[in-house]
Motif scaffolding. Structure first.
Motif, PDB file in Angstrom:
ATOM      1  N   ARG A   1      -2.567   9.437  -0.280  1.00 37.32           N
ATOM      2  CA  ARG A   1      -2.567  10.049   0.757  1.00 37.32           C
ATOM      3  C   ARG A   1      -1.427  10.001   1.685  1.00 37.32           C
ATOM      4  O   ARG A   1      -0.913   8.791   1.540  1.00 37.32           O
ATOM      5  CB  ARG A   1      -3.659   9.985   1.835  1.00 37.32           C
ATOM      6  CG  ARG A   1      -5.314   9.910   1.488  1.00 37.32           C
ATOM      7  CD  ARG A   1      -5.494  11.351   0.986  1.00 37.32           C
ATOM      8  NE  ARG A   1      -5.699  12.039   2.310  1.00 37.32           N
ATOM      9  CZ  ARG A   1      -6.823  12.268   3.478  1.00 37.32           C
ATOM     10  NH1 ARG A   1      -7.840  11.550   2.967  1.00 37.32           N
ATOM     11  NH2 ARG A   1      -6.712  12.922   4.599  1.00 37.32           N
TER      12      ARG A   1
ATOM     13  N   GLU B   1      -1.984   4.249  -0.466  1.00 36.67           N
ATOM     14  CA  GLU B   1      -3.157   4.078  -1.251  1.00 36.67           C
ATOM     15  C   GLU B   1      -4.293   4.037  -0.129  1.00 36.67           C
ATOM     16  O   GLU B   1      -4.028   3.309   0.718  1.00 36.67           O
ATOM     17  CB  GLU B   1      -3.140   2.991  -1.923  1.00 36.67           C
ATOM     18  CG  GLU B   1      -2.344   2.689  -3.216  1.00 36.67           C
ATOM     19  CD  GLU B   1      -2.563   1.370  -4.038  1.00 36.67           C
ATOM     20  OE1 GLU B   1      -2.865   1.275  -4.896  1.00 36.67           O
ATOM     21  OE2 GLU B   1      -1.789   0.540  -3.274  1.00 36.67           O
ATOM     22  N   THR B   2      -5.481   4.681  -0.219  1.00 39.24           N
ATOM     23  CA  THR B   2      -6.252   4.870   0.962  1.00 39.24           C
ATOM     24  C   THR B   2      -7.499   4.826  -0.140  1.00 39.24           C
ATOM     25  O   THR B   2      -7.739   4.900  -1.299  1.00 39.24           O
ATOM     26  CB  THR B   2      -6.405   5.946   1.704  1.00 39.24           C
ATOM     27  OG1 THR B   2      -7.051   7.051   1.080  1.00 39.24           O
ATOM     28  CG2 THR B   2      -4.933   6.301   2.313  1.00 39.24           C
TER      29      THR B   2
ATOM     30  N   PRO C   1      -5.046   0.784   4.775  1.00 43.49           N
ATOM     31  CA  PRO C   1      -5.473   2.004   4.367  1.00 43.49           C
ATOM     32  C   PRO C   1      -6.482   2.059   3.478  1.00 43.49           C
ATOM     33  O   PRO C   1      -7.251   2.956   3.469  1.00 43.49           O
ATOM     34  CB  PRO C   1      -4.036   2.312   3.614  1.00 43.49           C
ATOM     35  CG  PRO C   1      -2.988   1.657   4.400  1.00 43.49           C
ATOM     36  CD  PRO C   1      -3.497   0.436   4.884  1.00 43.49           C
TER      37      PRO C   1
ATOM     38  N   ARG D   1       0.600  -1.164   0.039  1.00 44.25           N
ATOM     39  CA  ARG D   1       0.020   0.039   0.075  1.00 44.25           C
ATOM     40  C   ARG D   1       0.933   1.353   0.052  1.00 44.25           C
ATOM     41  O   ARG D   1       0.369   2.306  -0.237  1.00 44.25           O
ATOM     42  CB  ARG D   1      -0.943  -0.109   1.220  1.00 44.25           C
ATOM     43  CG  ARG D   1      -1.848  -1.122   1.280  1.00 44.25           C
ATOM     44  CD  ARG D   1      -3.068  -1.033   0.461  1.00 44.25           C
ATOM     45  NE  ARG D   1      -3.759  -2.247   0.562  1.00 44.25           N
ATOM     46  CZ  ARG D   1      -3.896  -3.339  -0.157  1.00 44.25           C
ATOM     47  NH1 ARG D   1      -3.031  -3.334  -1.138  1.00 44.25           N
ATOM     48  NH2 ARG D   1      -4.669  -4.102   0.178  1.00 44.25           N
TER      49      ARG D   1
ATOM     50  N   PHE E   1      -4.900   8.038  11.330  1.00 46.66           N
ATOM     51  CA  PHE E   1      -5.551   6.955  11.616  1.00 46.66           C
ATOM     52  C   PHE E   1      -6.223   7.085  12.985  1.00 46.66           C
ATOM     53  O   PHE E   1      -7.027   6.375  13.351  1.00 46.66           O
ATOM     54  CB  PHE E   1      -4.527   5.682  11.675  1.00 46.66           C
ATOM     55  CG  PHE E   1      -4.172   5.506  10.236  1.00 46.66           C
ATOM     56  CD1 PHE E   1      -5.171   5.398   9.193  1.00 46.66           C
ATOM     57  CD2 PHE E   1      -2.924   4.818  10.002  1.00 46.66           C
ATOM     58  CE1 PHE E   1      -4.931   4.956   7.911  1.00 46.66           C
ATOM     59  CE2 PHE E   1      -2.666   4.391   8.851  1.00 46.66           C
ATOM     60  CZ  PHE E   1      -3.499   4.529   7.693  1.00 46.66           C
TER      61      PHE E   1
ATOM     62  N   PHE F   1      -9.636   2.877   4.915  1.00 45.27           N
ATOM     63  CA  PHE F   1      -9.785   4.551   5.339  1.00 45.27           C
ATOM     64  C   PHE F   1      -9.887   5.310   4.585  1.00 45.27           C
ATOM     65  O   PHE F   1      -9.884   5.477   3.527  1.00 45.27           O
ATOM     66  CB  PHE F   1      -8.121   4.892   6.022  1.00 45.27           C
ATOM     67  CG  PHE F   1      -8.125   6.145   6.586  1.00 45.27           C
ATOM     68  CD1 PHE F   1      -8.333   6.501   7.749  1.00 45.27           C
ATOM     69  CD2 PHE F   1      -8.129   7.465   5.764  1.00 45.27           C
ATOM     70  CE1 PHE F   1      -8.432   7.572   8.444  1.00 45.27           C
ATOM     71  CE2 PHE F   1      -8.122   8.644   6.357  1.00 45.27           C
ATOM     72  CZ  PHE F   1      -8.402   8.871   7.630  1.00 45.27           C
ATOM     73  N   SER F   2     -11.210   5.980   4.988  1.00 48.06           N
ATOM     74  CA  SER F   2     -11.780   7.233   4.354  1.00 48.06           C
ATOM     75  C   SER F   2     -12.479   8.365   5.484  1.00 48.06           C
ATOM     76  O   SER F   2     -12.925   7.967   6.455  1.00 48.06           O
ATOM     77  CB  SER F   2     -13.165   6.727   3.631  1.00 48.06           C
ATOM     78  OG  SER F   2     -13.860   7.732   3.001  1.00 48.06           O
TER      79      SER F   2
ATOM     80  N   HIS G   1     -10.736   1.111   9.657  1.00 48.88           N
ATOM     81  CA  HIS G   1      -9.309   0.670   9.050  1.00 48.88           C
ATOM     82  C   HIS G   1      -8.474  -0.287   9.964  1.00 48.88           C
ATOM     83  O   HIS G   1      -7.391  -0.792   9.451  1.00 48.88           O
ATOM     84  CB  HIS G   1      -8.666   1.642   8.580  1.00 48.88           C
ATOM     85  CG  HIS G   1      -8.444   3.055   9.579  1.00 48.88           C
ATOM     86  ND1 HIS G   1      -9.520   3.700   9.832  1.00 48.88           N
ATOM     87  CD2 HIS G   1      -7.476   3.242  10.645  1.00 48.88           C
ATOM     88  CE1 HIS G   1      -9.152   4.405  10.948  1.00 48.88           C
ATOM     89  NE2 HIS G   1      -7.946   4.207  11.285  1.00 48.88           N
TER      90      HIS G   1
ATOM     91  N   VAL H   1      -3.244  11.608   6.299  1.00 53.42           N
ATOM     92  CA  VAL H   1      -3.890  10.613   6.992  1.00 53.42           C
ATOM     93  C   VAL H   1      -3.774  10.709   8.417  1.00 53.42           C
ATOM     94  O   VAL H   1      -2.646  10.791   8.892  1.00 53.42           O
ATOM     95  CB  VAL H   1      -3.821   9.053   6.465  1.00 53.42           C
ATOM     96  CG1 VAL H   1      -4.364   8.172   7.191  1.00 53.42           C
ATOM     97  CG2 VAL H   1      -4.300   9.104   5.107  1.00 53.42           C
TER      98      VAL H   1
END
Length: 121
Positions: A61, A55-56, A110, A20, A36, A113-114, A93, A34
């Protein structure tokens, strides 16, 4: 066996799948970062040693972290988050926990993750 990058992000030790990570460089401030974990945004003095481009679900990001290291983990080291606990967490995530020697680290995906998903909980 899976390759992961372990890092300390906002004081929490975690791992992300190595595939990722798009790029890594010395820590810099970026607006599309990002986070988390909840809390105050990090200041310049605590950005850490690296900026990782991930990559998310929201597209590429940046993630800031320190103590970054590549590690291989096996299925025996991983404890997945149960569906019941996953429903209770406001962090979709976070997918598991891994025992790396004496250290326990959160496993983060990831692609789950949004900002919308995290902000909706």
């Amino acid at each position: 066996m899976s390759k992961v990058l372990c890092l300390t992000h906002r004081g929490v030790r975690c791992c992300v799948p190595a595939e990722r990570v798009l790029t890594a460089e010395q820590a810099q401030a970026y607006e599309d970062a990002v986070d988390f974990w909840e809390g105050e945004p990090p200041g310049a003095q605590v950005l850490g040693e690296r900026s990782l481009r991930l990559e998310t679900a929201d597209g590429p990001r940046w993630l800031w972290g320190s103590r970054v290291q590549a590690v291989s983990i096996t299925a025996n080291q991983i404890q997945k988050v149960s569906p019941v606990l996953q429903d209770l967490l406001t962090l979709p995530h976070v997918v598991g926990l891994a025992a790396l020697g004496e250290e326990l680290v959160w496993l983060v995906e990831p692609l789950r993750f949004s900002k919308e998903r995290v902000g909706a909980n």
